[in-house]
Design an enzyme around this catalytic site. Structure first.
Site, PDB file in Angstrom:
ATOM      1  CB  CYS A  47      -0.934   0.034   1.216  1.00  0.00           C
ATOM      2  SG  CYS A  47      -1.667  -1.566   1.642  1.00  0.00           S
ATOM      3  CB  CYS A  50      -0.474   3.986  -4.292  1.00  0.00           C
ATOM      4  SG  CYS A  50       0.010   3.188  -5.827  1.00  0.00           S
ATOM      5  CG  HIS A  51      -2.754   4.451  -0.317  1.00  0.00           C
ATOM      6  ND1 HIS A  51      -3.898   5.115  -0.684  1.00  0.00           N
ATOM      7  CD2 HIS A  51      -2.852   3.214  -0.865  1.00  0.00           C
ATOM      8  CE1 HIS A  51      -4.662   4.309  -1.417  1.00  0.00           C
ATOM      9  NE2 HIS A  51      -4.038   3.145  -1.554  1.00  0.00           N
ATOM     10  CG  MET A 101      -8.559   0.445  -4.227  1.00  0.00           C
ATOM     11  SD  MET A 101      -7.041   0.654  -3.288  1.00  0.00           S
ATOM     12  CE  MET A 101      -7.159  -0.784  -2.247  1.00  0.00           C
ATOM     13  CG  HIS A 337       5.527   8.464 -10.800  1.00  0.00           C
ATOM     14  ND1 HIS A 337       5.417   7.928  -9.549  1.00  0.00           N
ATOM     15  CD2 HIS A 337       5.640   7.411 -11.640  1.00  0.00           C
ATOM     16  CE1 HIS A 337       5.485   6.607  -9.617  1.00  0.00           C
ATOM     17  NE2 HIS A 337       5.619   6.261 -10.892  1.00  0.00           N
ATOM     18  CG  HIS A 379       3.384   5.612 -15.654  1.00  0.00           C
ATOM     19  ND1 HIS A 379       4.341   4.811 -16.218  1.00  0.00           N
ATOM     20  CD2 HIS A 379       3.518   5.464 -14.320  1.00  0.00           C
ATOM     21  CE1 HIS A 379       5.018   4.206 -15.248  1.00  0.00           C
ATOM     22  NE2 HIS A 379       4.534   4.589 -14.077  1.00  0.00           N
TER      23      HIS A 379
HETATM   24 FE1  DHE Z   1       7.976   2.058 -10.753  1.00  0.00          FE
HETATM   25  C1  DHE Z   1      10.394   3.767 -12.537  1.00  0.00           C
HETATM   26  C2  DHE Z   1       7.849   4.581  -8.497  1.00  0.00           C
HETATM   27  C3  DHE Z   1       5.281   0.570  -9.263  1.00  0.00           C
HETATM   28  C4  DHE Z   1       8.333  -0.638 -12.805  1.00  0.00           C
HETATM   29  N1  DHE Z   1       8.907   3.851 -10.590  1.00  0.00           N
HETATM   30  C5  DHE Z   1       9.875   4.379 -11.417  1.00  0.00           C
HETATM   31  C6  DHE Z   1      10.287   5.659 -10.912  1.00  0.00           C
HETATM   32  C7  DHE Z   1       9.575   5.879  -9.760  1.00  0.00           C
HETATM   33  C8  DHE Z   1       8.706   4.754  -9.550  1.00  0.00           C
HETATM   34  C9  DHE Z   1       9.666   7.079  -8.857  1.00  0.00           C
HETATM   35  C10 DHE Z   1      11.331   6.557 -11.549  1.00  0.00           C
HETATM   36  C11 DHE Z   1      12.711   6.141 -11.126  1.00  0.00           C
HETATM   37  C12 DHE Z   1      13.802   6.976 -11.790  1.00  0.00           C
HETATM   38  O1  DHE Z   1      13.745   7.203 -13.000  1.00  0.00           O
HETATM   39  O2  DHE Z   1      14.739   7.390 -11.096  1.00  0.00           O
HETATM   40  N2  DHE Z   1       6.736   2.514  -9.187  1.00  0.00           N
HETATM   41  C13 DHE Z   1       6.873   3.599  -8.392  1.00  0.00           C
HETATM   42  C14 DHE Z   1       5.838   3.605  -7.374  1.00  0.00           C
HETATM   43  O3  DHE Z   1       5.727   4.416  -6.404  1.00  0.00           O
HETATM   44  C15 DHE Z   1       4.851   2.567  -7.733  1.00  0.00           C
HETATM   45  C16 DHE Z   1       3.674   3.276  -8.393  1.00  0.00           C
HETATM   46  C17 DHE Z   1       4.213   1.789  -6.599  1.00  0.00           C
HETATM   47  C18 DHE Z   1       5.142   1.011  -5.725  1.00  0.00           C
HETATM   48  O4  DHE Z   1       4.684   0.510  -4.708  1.00  0.00           O
HETATM   49  O5  DHE Z   1       6.326   0.895  -6.011  1.00  0.00           O
HETATM   50  C19 DHE Z   1       5.662   1.783  -8.784  1.00  0.00           C
HETATM   51  N3  DHE Z   1       6.983   0.273 -10.997  1.00  0.00           N
HETATM   52  C20 DHE Z   1       5.923  -0.136 -10.275  1.00  0.00           C
HETATM   53  C21 DHE Z   1       5.499  -1.464 -10.672  1.00  0.00           C
HETATM   54  O6  DHE Z   1       4.583  -2.156 -10.119  1.00  0.00           O
HETATM   55  C22 DHE Z   1       6.291  -1.842 -11.877  1.00  0.00           C
HETATM   56  C23 DHE Z   1       5.384  -1.781 -13.107  1.00  0.00           C
HETATM   57  C24 DHE Z   1       6.896  -3.226 -11.848  1.00  0.00           C
HETATM   58  C25 DHE Z   1       7.998  -3.409 -10.852  1.00  0.00           C
HETATM   59  O7  DHE Z   1       9.043  -3.911 -11.244  1.00  0.00           O
HETATM   60  O8  DHE Z   1       7.833  -3.049  -9.693  1.00  0.00           O
HETATM   61  C26 DHE Z   1       7.299  -0.688 -11.911  1.00  0.00           C
HETATM   62  N4  DHE Z   1       9.142   1.643 -12.389  1.00  0.00           N
HETATM   63  C27 DHE Z   1       9.164   0.456 -13.036  1.00  0.00           C
HETATM   64  C28 DHE Z   1      10.180   0.511 -14.078  1.00  0.00           C
HETATM   65  C29 DHE Z   1      10.758   1.784 -14.009  1.00  0.00           C
HETATM   66  C30 DHE Z   1      10.094   2.469 -12.932  1.00  0.00           C
HETATM   67  C31 DHE Z   1      10.503  -0.617 -15.056  1.00  0.00           C
HETATM   68  C32 DHE Z   1      11.900   2.338 -14.888  1.00  0.00           C
HETATM   69  C33 DHE Z   1      11.402   2.709 -16.233  1.00  0.00           C
HETATM   70  C34 DHE Z   1      12.519   3.151 -17.143  1.00  0.00           C
HETATM   71  O9  DHE Z   1      12.479   2.768 -18.325  1.00  0.00           O
HETATM   72  O10 DHE Z   1      13.422   3.855 -16.700  1.00  0.00           O
END
Ligand code: DHE
Length: 559
Positions: A47, A50-51, A101, A337, A379
């Site tokens: 949780c 996001c929250h 949600m 983000h 996004h």
């Molecule tokens: Fe991410 C990038 C935050 C969930 C896969 N994700 C990022 C970045 C942030 C972020 C702040 C940028 C980083 C940077 O560039 O320095 N992500 C979050 C969350 O807060 C969120 C929404 C919820 C959580 O609990 O983490 C979240 N993210 C996910 C996933 O569920 C994803 C789809 C699968 C996973 O692996 O967790 C996911 N996030 C990614 C990926 C990137 C990413 C693959 C980098 C993308 C890129 O090409 O640079």
């Protein structure tokens, strides 16, 4: 079973309702110490992203007791605000909402759902801070620099190596882009999130959601972790110093909790400095939990662009003298983000996702270049740059909450593109896609634009990607069902096709199939020119692959 549209990325109009005073609420449900410990763990794992740890809301709703508990008299509204209470909360957690949600009835048991409904009516726990000493105490130099190779000891084509997130096993797989063989599987942090490269391309930095940062040396005969450090208790971002003269010198990692960033030595991860990000939002309110979202290293100055989610402040952190750190603070919009560079790498474009905006920073002047209104919940990942036949250079973002890809005109290389100036920082086109997109991608030599839709509730769409011909975006997009192409058996869990990533030569596109926690999955490789299936990389160890980071493209920010 239904999975709500925005999945883990729930969005809400209530986002960021900080510090509001509400009518007296009923007593919070009581929990035993064991129940509380269990609920805290689930909250952190499922949780908090996001929250927020303090439950003040960002991408997801505010979950403080003034909103989650019923009033003393049992009323479900107060000042026009809907009050929840256990029964309603259980329903929301189990089934999700149209507001975005996710449904958790396929992840949590009935008892866990009931426990979480109670837990979020109690006052949020404030987790401990993480001091410089805590960071230093966690630091492990596994292989000192003097004991590391002085030249590459393997014969891999490191430029075309991919660091692949194996999300639920807390590992990354290093996959050889030429041979498609797994060269090493490396243990990293919990629910490992992203990989970034040092300027030289030798070191891979991997950050886990538990804020464990791992440094992998690609020059070793079998690449392995050479240093580790914890930079807090929750984190998402990392980058390195890339400006000339500072190559591989520093690393920076941003935490969600405590809200701060840590600067380290690039080749050892030895902590050097921690800076808190607590402070005022762009609206002038104090925020106790402004989390560090994306971080990117400038190529034109010794600076990092550090995006602070809740406050909407973009920091340009000058690392030329870290003892006397200079920071430029640029106000943009709340809920920053992810984001990426425009084609010239002068402008950084970042999504203020729950504000439905893209902020563009001019890193040459250190000023906000534009704040662009877009469709719901942009996004971009790092976005996609290409030259549009009519509008010139554009940067593209997808949307979690809308059925379009948004093309924004960028001034990239102003002298050459003066004729497109009138379009700069405008949304010049919205290309029809489907909601639930997370990542878009193209490559300078490609004629194709790729977009996924892993958060779409329709299984077939979640398992597919769409591809457009950038020379004529009005031509029908091609839909590729990656799960079907993989030949993997159909299982209960959706195999979400996620995160297109190019090979170093820009000729192949790799897509992950993010399947169930216990399911063997795959990374599926396509020929970018013909869109034909080229290879299915699968192995019992390939579990929940998500992000993939090609060494060369990540090192040089090519997208
Ligand atoms: Fe991410 C990038 C935050 C969930 C896969 N994700 C990022 C970045 C942030 C972020 C702040 C940028 C980083 C940077 O560039 O320095 N992500 C979050 C969350 O807060 C969120 C929404 C919820 C959580 O609990 O983490 C979240 N993210 C996910 C996933 O569920 C994803 C789809 C699968 C996973 O692996 O967790 C996911 N996030 C990614 C990926 C990137 C990413 C693959 C980098 C993308 C890129 O090409 O640079």
């Amino acid at each position: 079973m239904k999975r709500a549209l925005l999945g883990l990325f729930a969005a809400s109009a209530m986002a960021g309702a900080v510090g509001t005073v509400f009518a007296q609420t009923a007593a919070a449900p009581t929990l035993t110490a064991d129940e509380k410990a269990q609920a805290k763990k689930i909250y952190f794992e499922r949780c908090a992203g996001c929250h927020g740890v303090l439950r003040k809301g960002a991408t997801g709703k505010n979950l403080e007791p003034h909103w989650t508990k019923k009033d003393k008299d049992g009323k479900e509204t107060s000042g026009g605000t809907l009050k929840l209470g256990s029964a309603r909360l259980e329903k929301i957690i189990a089934l999700g909402t149209d507001g975005g949600m996710v449904n958790f009835d396929d992840i949590l048991t009935k008892d866990e759902i009931s426990l979480m409904a109670k837990y979020i009516q109690t006052t949020p726990d404030i987790p401990p801070e993480f001091s410089f000493k805590d960071t230093m105490d966690s630091w492990k130099l596994i292989v000192p620099v003097k004991d590391r190779p002085t030249k590459q000891m393997n014969n891999f084509n490191l430029k075309n190596m991919f660091s692949v997130t194996l999300r639920d096993t807390g590992e990354v797989a290093l996959i050889d882009g030429d041979t498609k063989e797994i060269r090493s599987i490396v243990k990293t942090g919990y629910a490992v999130h992203i990989s970034r490269l040092s300027a030289s391309g030798r070191y891979v930095y991997v950050i886990g959601r538990d804020a464990r940062l791992s440094l992998i040396d690609l020059w070793m005969e079998k690449p392995a972790v050479v240093a580790e450090v914890k930079i807090g208790s929750e984190a998402r971002s990392v980058d390195t110093s890339k400006f000339k003269g500072f190559e591989d010198k520093y690393a920076i990692a941003g935490s969600y909790w405590p809200p701060q960033y840590t600067i380290m030595d690039g080749d050892t991860l030895k902590p050097r400095k921690i800076v808190s990000t607590r402070g005022m939002t762009v609206d002038g309110e104090y925020h106790p939990e402004p989390r560090v979202a994306s971080i990117v290293a400038s190529f034109i100055k010794p600076e990092w662009v550090v995006n602070i989610k809740e406050t909407g402040q973009i920091l340009l952190v000058d690392y030329s003298d870290i003892e006397n750190l200079k920071t430029t603070t640029i106000s943009s919009a709340k809920f920053l983000h992810d984001g990426g560079w425009d084609a010239s790498k002068r402008y950084f474009l970042v999504a203020a996702n729950a504000s439905n905006k893209i902020a563009a920073v001019d890193t040459k002047t250190g000023k906000l270049a534009a704040l662009v209104d877009t469709a719901k919940i942009p996004h971009p990942g790092r976005g996609a740059n290409f030259t549009h036949p009519k509008f010139g250079p554009v940067w593209t973002t997808g949307h979690l909450g809308a059925d379009v890809l948004t093309l924004i005109s960028t001034p990239s290389d102003e002298a050459k593109n003066a004729k497109f100036k009138e379009f700069n920082w405008k949304v010049v086109q919205e290309v029809k896609h489907v909601p639930g997109n997370l990542f878009v991608k193209t490559h300078p030599i490609s004629k194709h634009l790729w977009a996924d839709s892993p958060q779409n509730p329709d299984r077939e769409l979640a398992e597919s990607v769409a591809v457009w011909d950038m020379a004529d975006l009005s031509k029908p997009k091609k839909i590729i069902n990656v799960a079907k192409d993989s030949g993997l058996p159909v299982t209960k869990a959706t195999k979400r096709a996620v995160h297109p990533e190019y090979s170093a030569d820009g000729k192949e596109v790799w897509i992950s199939l993010w399947g169930g926690k216990a399911d063997q999955s795959a990374v599926v490789v396509y020929d970018d020119a013909t869109l034909a299936l080229k290879k299915v990389i699968t192995d019992p160890k390939i579990i929940t692959p998500t992000g993939k980071f090609n060494v060369y493209n990540t090192q040089h920010d090519i997208y």
